[in-house]
Scaffold this motif. Structure first.
Motif, PDB file in Angstrom:
ATOM      1  N   GLU A 420       0.826  -1.205   0.000  1.00 29.40           N
ATOM      2  CA  GLU A 420       0.000   0.000   0.000  1.00 29.40           C
ATOM      3  C   GLU A 420       0.863   1.258   0.000  1.00 29.40           C
ATOM      4  OE1 GLU A 420      -2.774  -0.054   3.170  1.00 29.40           O
ATOM      5  OE2 GLU A 420      -3.878  -1.828   2.440  1.00 29.40           O
ATOM      6  N   GLU A 421       1.901   1.277   0.840  1.00 32.45           N
ATOM      7  CA  GLU A 421       2.764   2.465   0.890  1.00 32.45           C
ATOM      8  C   GLU A 421       3.529   2.620  -0.428  1.00 32.45           C
ATOM      9  OE1 GLU A 421       6.311   4.494   3.602  1.00 32.45           O
ATOM     10  OE2 GLU A 421       5.694   2.407   3.956  1.00 32.45           O
ATOM     11  N   LEU A 422       3.979   1.502  -1.010  1.00 36.20           N
ATOM     12  CA  LEU A 422       4.703   1.575  -2.278  1.00 36.20           C
ATOM     13  C   LEU A 422       3.814   2.156  -3.372  1.00 36.20           C
ATOM     14  CD1 LEU A 422       7.223   0.933  -3.946  1.00 36.20           C
ATOM     15  CD2 LEU A 422       6.302  -1.368  -4.312  1.00 36.20           C
ATOM     16  N   LEU A 423       2.556   1.714  -3.420  1.00 35.85           N
ATOM     17  CA  LEU A 423       1.643   2.226  -4.435  1.00 35.85           C
ATOM     18  C   LEU A 423       1.338   3.707  -4.210  1.00 35.85           C
ATOM     19  CD1 LEU A 423      -0.045   1.471  -6.893  1.00 35.85           C
ATOM     20  CD2 LEU A 423      -1.918   0.858  -5.349  1.00 35.85           C
ATOM     21  N   ALA A 424       1.227   4.114  -2.937  1.00 38.65           N
ATOM     22  CA  ALA A 424       0.968   5.527  -2.633  1.00 38.65           C
ATOM     23  C   ALA A 424       2.158   6.397  -3.039  1.00 38.65           C
ATOM     24  CB  ALA A 424       0.664   5.696  -1.148  1.00 38.65           C
ATOM     25  N   LEU A 425       3.382   5.923  -2.772  1.00 36.84           N
ATOM     26  CA  LEU A 425       4.567   6.682  -3.169  1.00 36.84           C
ATOM     27  C   LEU A 425       4.686   6.758  -4.687  1.00 36.84           C
ATOM     28  CD1 LEU A 425       7.252   5.402  -0.629  1.00 36.84           C
ATOM     29  CD2 LEU A 425       6.212   7.675  -0.721  1.00 36.84           C
TER      30      LEU A 425
END
Length: 486
Positions: A420-425
Motif C-alpha cells: 500500500e505504501e509503495l503504491l501511494a509513493l
C-alpha cells in the motif's frame, strides 16, 4: 684415568673437497677415446629428436589420410566458439601454458563515470594455450587441433577473449565425419543452453571483414521498456505471428517475400535500442548491429547482409543518415558544434539489400531514427516498413509503472515498503511528472541516485523536475549529478 670416547668431527667443507677430488680422479683415469665417444653420442641427440619428429609427422599424415575423418571450422565462427567452450568446460585440464594479455574493459561495463576517469591498472587476462586435445565422447575417439598460424591473428583483435578465434580441425577414427558432426551439435546445444538468458549482439570487426560477437547482454524484459501498452502488445503480437512457422508457409505458398520491417522513431533516450534488445530476448534471437554512418560503400553493405543468418534481428541505427549529401551536410553543420553523421551508402544500395534481388528472407529488420521526417518515402513504404512505432516521452502512467519496478520488494531495497505504501509513493511520484515531457532515460538517471530510498525519490522528484524545466531538459542530469555531489 679411564679412556674417554673420541667423537669424530667432520668438516662439511673438507668433505666436499674430498668428493670433488674423487670425481676428478675418476675422470682422469678415463681414456680420451671414451670421452670423445660420449660427447659424440650426446651430440647426436638433437638430430635424433628431429628425425623422430619428422617420422611422427609423416606417420600422422598417413594415419590422418587413411583412418581419420575430419571437419575444419574457421576462426571466429560461432561453431568454433561452441566447440572450444565445451572443451574448456567439459574436458578441463591442468594447463601449464597460458597466453597473457591486458584485459581492456569497455566503457559500458564501468560502473560509474568517476571510476572511468581514473588511471587504474587494467586486469591481466590469462587464456589456456593449447595446440591439440584428444578425448573419448560417447564411445568415439576425437582429436581437436588448433591452428597456430591463426592464433597470432586472433590475439591482434582487442575484443578477443581467448575462445574461438583460431581455426579448428576436429578428427575422429573412421571414414565417416558423422560422429564429428554429432559432436559439434552437442557443443552447440551446450552453449545454447548457457546463452538462453542472454542476447548476443554481433558487429563487424575493426577491419569490417567479418561479423564477431560484440557483447552478450542479459535478456531485457519487455516491461522495462515504457511505451503505450496497446502499441507494445500489438508490436509483440505482430512479431510472434511473423516468426510462426505457419506464417512462413503461407508466405511461400503465395510467392510472397518472407520479410518483416519495423521503424522505431522518437527523441533520443526514449528506448528504441532497448526495445530492440527486449524483442530479441523475448523470441530468442541474436542482434546484428548495422551502424549506417560507418559503412563505406554499397558493396560493403551488401557483403555484410549476405553474411547475416536468416533468423535474427537486423538493427539499422541512424537510418536517416543514408543518402545525405556530404556537401549539404558540411554546410549545415558549419554553424554547429559537430557534424551530423554521414553515410557513403546510397538509398538504392540500402533498398537492394532490404528487398532487392540479393536480399535474403527470414529476418526481422528494425530501423531506428530520431528524425523520421528526413526519411525517404521509398524507404518506409509498406513492404519495407510494416509497422511504425513511436517511442515518445514518458506518460504519468508509465512513470508510476517505472517507480513500482524500481522499488519492487523482490529487489531487496534498504527501505522495504508494504504494497500500500509503495503504491501511494508511486502515485505521488507520477503526479509530479508532466505528461509527455521527459524521456524514460531522464527518469532512469534520476532513479540511479535513489535506488535504496523510495521515500526520498518520491519527495525529491518535484524540485528536480522544476530545475530541469527551468534550465533545459537536455542538460539537466549533468546539473543533477553536480547537485547530488554537492
Amino acid at each position: 684415568m679411564a679412556n674417554q670416547p673420541h667423537h669424530l668431527i667432520i668438516d662439511p667443507w673438507s668433505q666436499g673437497l674430498s668428493v670433488m677430488r674423487d670425481v676428478l680422479s675418476r675422470w682422469s683415469r678415463l681414456d680420451i677415446t671414451q670421452v670423445g665417444s660420449a660427447i659424440a653420442i650426446v651430440g647426436t641427440i638433437p638430430t635424433a629428436v628431429r628425425l623422430l619428429g619428422r617420422v611422427w609427422r609423416e606417420a600422422y599424415h598417413w594415419v590422418r589420410l587413411c583412418f581419420l575423418a575430419e571437419v575444419t571450422i574457421p576462426g571466429g565462427d560461432p561453431l568454433n566458439r561452441s566447440v572450444v567452450k565445451w572443451l574448456l568446460d567439459k574436458r578441463p585440464r591442468h594447463h601449464r601454458s597460458f597466453t597473457g594479455r591486458t584485459q581492456v574493459q569497455h566503457a559500458r561495463s564501468t560502473p560509474d563515470l568517476g571510476a572511468a576517469l581514473k588511471k587504474t591498472r587494467h586486469q591481466a587476462q590469462y587464456c589456456p594455450h593449447w595446440h591439440s586435445r584428444w578425448f573419448f565422447q560417447q564411445g568415439d575417439f576425437f582429436i581437436v587441433n588448433r591452428s597456430a598460424d591463426s592464433f597470432s591473428a586472433a590475439l591482434s583483435d582487442p575484443s578477443y577473449d581467448g575462445i574461438g578465434g583460431e581455426e579448428l580441425t576436429i578428427s575422429c577414427l573412421g571414414w565417416s565425419a558423422a560422429p564429428v558432426m554429432r559432436f559439434i551439435e552437442t557443443c552447440r546445444a551446450y552453449t545454447d543452453r548457457q546463452a538462453q538468458f542472454f542476447v548476443i549482439i554481433y558487429a563487424r570487426d575493426r577491419y569490417g571483414l567479418a561479423w564477431k560477437p560484440k557483447t552478450r547482454t542479459p535478456i531485457r524484459h519487455l516491461d522495462t521498456v515504457h511505451l503505450d501498452k496497446d502499441v507494445k502488445d500489438s508490436l509483440i503480437s505482430d512479431v510472434r505471428n511473423y516468426l510462426d512457422p505457419k506464417t512462413q508457409k503461407r508466405y511461400q505458398s503465395r510467392s510472397m517475400p518472407y520479410r518483416r520491417g519495423y521503424l522505431f522513431y522518437g527523441p533520443p533516450g526514449t528506448g528504441k535500442s532497448s526495445l530492440s534488445v527486449a524483442i530479441a530476448g523475448e523470441f530468442g534471437l541474436d542482434i546484428y548491429e548495422v551502424k549506417i554512418p560507418t559503412i563505406a560503400t554499397d558493396a560493403d553493405l551488401e557483403h555484410m547482409f549476405q553474411e547475416i543468418p536468416p533468423r535474427c534481428v537486423v538493427l539499422l541505427e541512424d537510418i536517416d543518415a543514408v543518402g545525405v549529401d556530404c556537401a549539404a551536410s558540411d554546410k549545415s553543420s558549419s554553424s554547429q558544434d559537430g557534424k551530423e553523421p554521414i553515410s557513403n551508402c546510397t538509398m538504392s544500395g540500402l533498398l537492394n539489400v532490404l528487398d532487392g534481388v540479393s536480399s535474403q528472407e527470414g529476418r526481422i529488420v528494425i530501423m531506428t531514427t530520431n528524425r523520421p521526417e528526413q526519411l525517404n518515402s521509398a524507404l518506409v513504404r509498406p513492404g519495407r516498413v510494416d509497422m511504425k512505432v513511436l517511442l515518445g516521452n514518458i506518460s504519468q502512467a508509465s512513470s508510476l509503472e517505472m517507480f513500482l519496478r524500481m522499488f519492487s520488494p523482490e529487489l531487496g531495497i534498504a527501505q522495504p515498503l508494504d504494497s500500500e505504501e509503495l503504491l501511494a509513493l508511486a502515485a505521488q511520484f507520477a503526479r509530479q511528472i508532466p505528461e509527455d515531457t521527459f524521456t524514460p532515460s531522464f527518469l532512469q538517471g534520476f532513479f540511479q541516485l535513489h535506488l535504496d530510498c523510495p521515500r526520498e525519490a518520491a519527495a525529491s522528484i518535484g524540485p528536480r523536475v522544476q530545475k530541469a524545466l527551468a534550465h533545459g531538459i537536455e542538460g539537466d542530469f549533468e546539473m543533477v549529478n553536480r547537485n547530488k555531489n554537492g
